[in-house]
Design a protein around this motif. Structure first.
Motif, PDB file in Angstrom:
ATOM      1  N   LEU A  28      35.390  44.432  36.964  1.00 21.43           N
ATOM      2  CA  LEU A  28      35.758  45.783  37.292  1.00 21.43           C
ATOM      3  C   LEU A  28      35.211  46.651  38.209  1.00 21.43           C
ATOM      4  O   LEU A  28      33.985  46.476  38.245  1.00 21.43           O
ATOM      5  CB  LEU A  28      35.443  46.603  35.544  1.00 21.43           C
ATOM      6  CG  LEU A  28      36.260  45.795  34.426  1.00 21.43           C
ATOM      7  CD1 LEU A  28      35.899  46.456  33.159  1.00 21.43           C
ATOM      8  CD2 LEU A  28      37.787  45.808  34.531  1.00 21.43           C
ATOM      9  N   GLN A  29      35.941  47.419  38.889  1.00 18.07           N
ATOM     10  CA  GLN A  29      35.298  48.371  39.750  1.00 18.07           C
ATOM     11  C   GLN A  29      35.945  49.847  39.598  1.00 18.07           C
ATOM     12  O   GLN A  29      37.174  49.823  39.515  1.00 18.07           O
ATOM     13  CB  GLN A  29      35.463  47.694  41.058  1.00 18.07           C
ATOM     14  CG  GLN A  29      36.830  47.663  41.692  1.00 18.07           C
ATOM     15  CD  GLN A  29      36.743  47.049  43.008  1.00 18.07           C
ATOM     16  OE1 GLN A  29      35.920  46.604  43.519  1.00 18.07           O
ATOM     17  NE2 GLN A  29      38.019  47.130  43.676  1.00 18.07           N
ATOM     18  N   TRP A  30      35.185  50.632  40.006  1.00 18.32           N
ATOM     19  CA  TRP A  30      35.791  51.965  40.256  1.00 18.32           C
ATOM     20  C   TRP A  30      34.763  52.792  41.093  1.00 18.32           C
ATOM     21  O   TRP A  30      33.466  52.617  41.074  1.00 18.32           O
ATOM     22  CB  TRP A  30      35.818  52.732  38.713  1.00 18.32           C
ATOM     23  CG  TRP A  30      36.534  54.102  38.843  1.00 18.32           C
ATOM     24  CD1 TRP A  30      37.857  54.411  38.923  1.00 18.32           C
ATOM     25  CD2 TRP A  30      35.938  55.426  39.237  1.00 18.32           C
ATOM     26  NE1 TRP A  30      38.189  55.609  39.066  1.00 18.32           N
ATOM     27  CE2 TRP A  30      37.219  56.285  39.430  1.00 18.32           C
ATOM     28  CE3 TRP A  30      34.756  55.810  39.571  1.00 18.32           C
ATOM     29  CZ2 TRP A  30      36.786  57.660  39.629  1.00 18.32           C
ATOM     30  CZ3 TRP A  30      34.240  57.284  39.546  1.00 18.32           C
ATOM     31  CH2 TRP A  30      35.605  57.956  39.895  1.00 18.32           C
ATOM     32  N   GLY A  31      35.641  53.555  41.962  1.00 21.50           N
ATOM     33  CA  GLY A  31      34.643  54.332  42.802  1.00 21.50           C
ATOM     34  C   GLY A  31      35.599  55.591  43.131  1.00 21.50           C
ATOM     35  O   GLY A  31      36.852  55.654  43.044  1.00 21.50           O
ATOM     36  N   GLU A  32      34.913  56.627  43.864  1.00 21.90           N
ATOM     37  CA  GLU A  32      35.736  57.644  44.336  1.00 21.90           C
ATOM     38  C   GLU A  32      36.977  57.454  45.092  1.00 21.90           C
ATOM     39  O   GLU A  32      37.922  57.936  45.276  1.00 21.90           O
ATOM     40  CB  GLU A  32      34.827  58.912  44.841  1.00 21.90           C
ATOM     41  CG  GLU A  32      33.683  59.448  44.099  1.00 21.90           C
ATOM     42  CD  GLU A  32      34.116  60.285  42.847  1.00 21.90           C
ATOM     43  OE1 GLU A  32      35.477  60.493  42.862  1.00 21.90           O
ATOM     44  OE2 GLU A  32      33.427  60.580  42.072  1.00 21.90           O
ATOM     45  N   GLY A  33      36.738  56.319  46.059  1.00 22.36           N
ATOM     46  CA  GLY A  33      37.814  56.146  46.952  1.00 22.36           C
ATOM     47  C   GLY A  33      38.909  55.029  46.383  1.00 22.36           C
ATOM     48  O   GLY A  33      39.780  54.599  47.061  1.00 22.36           O
ATOM     49  N   THR A  34      38.778  54.639  45.090  1.00 17.81           N
ATOM     50  CA  THR A  34      39.835  53.686  44.502  1.00 17.81           C
ATOM     51  C   THR A  34      40.986  54.322  44.601  1.00 17.81           C
ATOM     52  O   THR A  34      41.179  55.500  43.721  1.00 17.81           O
ATOM     53  CB  THR A  34      39.325  53.216  43.086  1.00 17.81           C
ATOM     54  OG1 THR A  34      37.805  52.716  43.211  1.00 17.81           O
ATOM     55  CG2 THR A  34      40.192  52.307  42.618  1.00 17.81           C
ATOM     56  N   SER A  35      42.205  53.716  44.987  1.00 17.18           N
ATOM     57  CA  SER A  35      43.310  54.195  45.002  1.00 17.18           C
ATOM     58  C   SER A  35      44.447  53.037  44.206  1.00 17.18           C
ATOM     59  O   SER A  35      44.175  51.889  44.797  1.00 17.18           O
ATOM     60  CB  SER A  35      43.774  54.637  46.375  1.00 17.18           C
ATOM     61  OG  SER A  35      45.224  54.817  46.676  1.00 17.18           O
ATOM     62  N   ALA A  36      45.464  53.475  43.874  1.00 18.33           N
ATOM     63  CA  ALA A  36      46.297  52.617  43.231  1.00 18.33           C
ATOM     64  C   ALA A  36      47.128  52.222  44.071  1.00 18.33           C
ATOM     65  O   ALA A  36      47.598  50.857  43.743  1.00 18.33           O
ATOM     66  CB  ALA A  36      46.988  53.300  42.178  1.00 18.33           C
ATOM     67  N   GLY A  37      47.294  52.460  45.255  1.00 15.23           N
ATOM     68  CA  GLY A  37      48.303  52.215  46.419  1.00 15.23           C
ATOM     69  C   GLY A  37      47.483  51.154  47.221  1.00 15.23           C
ATOM     70  O   GLY A  37      47.997  50.575  48.232  1.00 15.23           O
ATOM     71  N   ASP A  38      46.195  51.220  46.961  1.00 18.10           N
ATOM     72  CA  ASP A  38      45.426  50.164  48.001  1.00 18.10           C
ATOM     73  C   ASP A  38      45.238  48.673  47.239  1.00 18.10           C
ATOM     74  O   ASP A  38      44.381  48.530  46.428  1.00 18.10           O
ATOM     75  CB  ASP A  38      43.949  50.734  48.209  1.00 18.10           C
ATOM     76  CG  ASP A  38      43.064  49.789  49.173  1.00 18.10           C
ATOM     77  OD1 ASP A  38      43.832  48.872  49.805  1.00 18.10           O
ATOM     78  OD2 ASP A  38      41.939  50.164  49.475  1.00 18.10           O
ATOM     79  N   ARG A  39      46.218  48.009  47.744  1.00 13.89           N
ATOM     80  CA  ARG A  39      46.571  46.513  46.960  1.00 13.89           C
ATOM     81  C   ARG A  39      45.004  45.967  46.987  1.00 13.89           C
ATOM     82  O   ARG A  39      44.761  45.198  46.076  1.00 13.89           O
ATOM     83  CB  ARG A  39      47.567  45.814  47.448  1.00 13.89           C
ATOM     84  CG  ARG A  39      48.845  46.324  47.090  1.00 13.89           C
ATOM     85  CD  ARG A  39      49.970  45.511  47.401  1.00 13.89           C
ATOM     86  NE  ARG A  39      49.911  44.968  48.974  1.00 13.89           N
ATOM     87  CZ  ARG A  39      50.376  44.195  49.595  1.00 13.89           C
ATOM     88  NH1 ARG A  39      51.277  43.416  48.749  1.00 13.89           N
ATOM     89  NH2 ARG A  39      50.497  43.843  51.000  1.00 13.89           N
TER      90      ARG A  39
END
Length: 508
Positions: free
Chosen positions: A383-394
């Motif tokens: 699993l990953q998450w960061g401030e720059g994580t975007s749902a549109g970035d496949r």
């Protein structure tokens, strides 16, 4: 010369202070030797010692014998820490009870408190590089292989590892503690490798394969020997998977160099002293790693680097190049004077393939170039998450092959720092009823963490019905501002779940 202690007791008495102070002990031995020499020589030797010291209280012969036995026990302890002879008697390095299976009965039951161990704070810790004899049965690394190894890591053969990589190894927390299952992790680049191995250790301990009876009563019920056995098994599993279940290559450091350093080769590098051991049977590889576990877990052993080299050579350079794509040509990237792991390296540990991306299968890039993702369901998830994580970035979206692994254990990349999240219920990902309300444990690797963090996840309650911090709050803040990074990472798997923290606030 053999000392007659009965005569020594009559001539000059022992005292307890001499046994606690090495200088007094040395003086005492000199005097006692002098008392057994002929008189003229005795006078000459005794002149070297001050004769103005007050006479200590006398001890009888029984007390003398007890003190000598006491010294012999200390000699064994110092020998174990390589300050004397090579004694392999196990001792707990933090003063907790040594495991009984190390002491000799093989049951794994700790001895009574206060017996069979000595407080390590009184013992010096001396790092000693773990090397093997150059006469070992392995094959020395060739110049071409050493160069390819460097190029696979850095993209060239000039750069060298920073100090944090050099000192990183696989060291567990003390046995029979709340973190007995957990590795002590370093800051910087090696942390990602250590935590990826940590996730595999949790999987190994909680979910044994069919026919294996090795699950402990709890994750804290681990002796030193059980920790070493788990580490050897996990390292073997990872190497065997990277070798396509056909072979495993183990790299160890030898005393001699086999490769002359080229002018463009990095200084301080030790790859020219590597010796390679190849195994076509998994059981033989595991036994070898277990027998040489000190080379991976000992202080000063460079254990993480040896595992990294073994991982690449087990995969082979040919397979590694096929795994990668145009977005990734090597496994490490420079950052702030050091090196960090690329996603391909983490995927190699988790899945056995150095896929550069976390989505399922293969996709096409903007220029129609092929991008390689994860091809099969992984045993340990990600699993990953960061401030720059975007749902549109496949490419940055974790696919189900990693998000829903075989076992409920996840390596978490939260704001660039790796940690481990897991559930002790094996049915969590195979029974939808188990996913309604369940418990998770979290290990961050931070020095201040003394036990796993306990969380309860409710996937059927709505955030606005819980603590008032949900999306219906209307405060104008993004979810990443209202929830902790760990909660955001969990919600990439279970959307809109309500998370209850037990015994701690949302610190991660």
């Amino acid at each position: 010369m053999t000392l007659d202690f009965s005569r020594a007791a009559q001539t000059r008495s022992f005292n307890s202070a001499e046994f606690l102070c090495p200088k007094l002990w040395a003086r005492s031995i000199t005097r006692r030797k002098a008392s057994l020499l002929p008189l003229p020589h005795a006078i000459q030797v005794d002149m070297e010692v001050s004769s103005q010291e007050p006479s200590p209280p006398e001890l009888n012969l029984e007390e003398i014998t007890r003190k000598i036995t006491f010294l012999d026990r200390w000699r064994e302890i110092f020998s174990y820490h390589r300050l004397g002879t090579n004694n392999a008697t196990p001792q707990d390095h933090e003063g907790n009870p040594a495991a009984a299976d190390q002491a000799g009965d093989g049951t794994g039951t700790p001895p009574p408190r206060g017996q069979g161990h000595w407080p390590s704070r009184s013992l010096p810790s001396i790092p000693r590089p773990s090397v093997i004899s150059s006469a070992s049965a392995g094959s020395p690394i060739s110049p071409a292989m050493a160069t390819k190894l460097q190029q696979s890591l850095f993209g060239n053969a000039v750069r060298a590892f920073s100090h944090d990589w050099e000192r990183a190894h696989f060291q567990f927390h003390r046995p029979f503690s709340d973190l007995a299952f957990a590795l002590e992790v370093e800051k910087g680049g090696p942390r990602s490798i250590q935590m990826a191995v940590q996730a595999a250790i949790v999987k190994y301990l909680l979910f044994p394969r069919k026919g294996e009876d090795r699950r402990p009563h709890s994750l804290r019920d681990l002796s030193r020997q059980q920790q070493e056995r788990a580490l050897a098994a996990v390292l073997t599993d990872v190497l065997w998977a990277s070798g396509a279940a056909q072979k495993a290559v183990v790299c160890l450091v030898t005393e001699d160099a086999y490769v002359a350093r080229a002018p463009d080769h990095s200084r301080g590098d030790f790859t020219e002293r590597l010796q390679l051991f190849e195994f076509s049977e998994k059981e033989a590889a595991e036994k070898f790693i277990r027998d040489h576990s000190q080379c991976f877990r000992g202080e000063g052993s460079r254990g993480v680097l040896l595992f990294l080299f073994s991982l690449i050579l087990s995969r082979t350079f040919e397979r590694l190049q096929k795994d990668l794509d145009t977005t990734t040509s090597h496994l490490l990237q420079p950052s702030a004077g050091g090196f960090l792991c690329r996603q391909a390296l983490l995927n190699l540990i988790l899945t056995g393939r150095a896929s550069p991306h976390v989505f399922n299968g293969c996709q096409q890039g903007k220029a129609q170039e092929p991008l390689h993702g994860v091809l099969a369901r992984s045993e340990v998830g990600y699993l990953q998450w960061g401030e720059g994580t975007s749902a549109g970035d496949r490419p940055s979206q974790v696919g189900s092959m990693l998000k829903t692994p075989v076992f409920p254990v996840w390596l978490c990349n939260i704001r660039g720092k790796c940690s481990v999240l897991f559930c002790t219920n094996r049915q969590l990902l195979s029974d939808w009823k188990a996913e309604r309300v369940f418990h998770l444990l979290f290990y961050s690797g931070q020095p201040l963490q003394k036990r796993p963090l306990h969380l309860t996840v409710d996937t059927h309650s709505h955030p606005w019905e819980g603590d008032g911090r949900g999306d219906g709050r209307g405060d104008g803040l993004s979810p990443g501002r209202r929830f902790s990074p760990l909660e955001m990472a969990i919600r990439t798997k279970w959307r809109e779940a309500t998370i209850t923290w037990h015994g701690a606030g949302p610190l991660f």
